[in-house]
Design an enzyme around this catalytic site. Sequence first.
Site, PDB file in Angstrom:
ATOM      1  CE  LYS A  61     -27.261   1.836  27.202  1.00  0.00           C
ATOM      2  NZ  LYS A  61     -26.620   2.788  28.115  1.00  0.00           N
TER       3      LYS A  61
ATOM      4  CG  ASP B 211     -24.276   0.288  28.955  1.00  0.00           C
ATOM      5  OD1 ASP B 211     -24.655  -0.118  27.845  1.00  0.00           O
ATOM      6  OD2 ASP B 211     -24.679   1.345  29.461  1.00  0.00           O
TER       7      ASP B 211
ATOM      8  CB  CYS C 200     -27.369   1.645  31.881  1.00  0.00           C
ATOM      9  SG  CYS C 200     -26.629   3.255  31.500  1.00  0.00           S
TER      10      CYS C 200
END
Length: 198
Positions: A106, A9, A151
């Site tokens: 996601k 990310d 994450c």
Amino acid sequence: MTQALLVIDVQNDFCPGGALAVPEGDVIVPGINALMADFPAVILTQDWHPAGHSSFASTHNAEPMSMTEMPYGPQVLWPDHCIQGSIGAQFHPDLTTDRADLIIRKGYNPAIDSYSAFFENDHKTPTGLEGYLRTRGITDLTLVGLATDFCVNFSAVDAAKLGFTVTVRTDLCRAIDFDGSLAAAQAGMEAEGVNLEA
């Protein structure tokens, strides 16, 4: 080939100036780019929310960073971030994306958030990453990216539970550190056998 670098990310909304900025989130980009050369496989993850996602505080008329209960358990309500197709959802412009063998998106299911690269937040619905790694014979994962305590943490713990050998390069991660979340994440990762390497 047994090793892969999993880059979590590294997107505009998680970098300074973004909707959910992680302090110094952009500082790690050059180091991540350099590390890619050491790995035969590189996989990127990308938070990819539809507008009005159930994890957004605005969807519930709630304060950002407040908590709510979802059918799958407690959920932080975030500022709107990484909305599909937005500039905020794009990878940081300095991140080398050409080395990626795979990009896993996601959080695209409007009803459930997804921190981990392996499972949505119900801890049951898979993203498909495990199968991809198994079919390529990858057993060892090194994780970098954003944010250490969400994450990266969830991805590392899930990978360890699935039997992968997992290292988190903490020098190439940055944390939100919300209400003690960084210390809790580090303890949780170590308890699952994740190697934290500076």
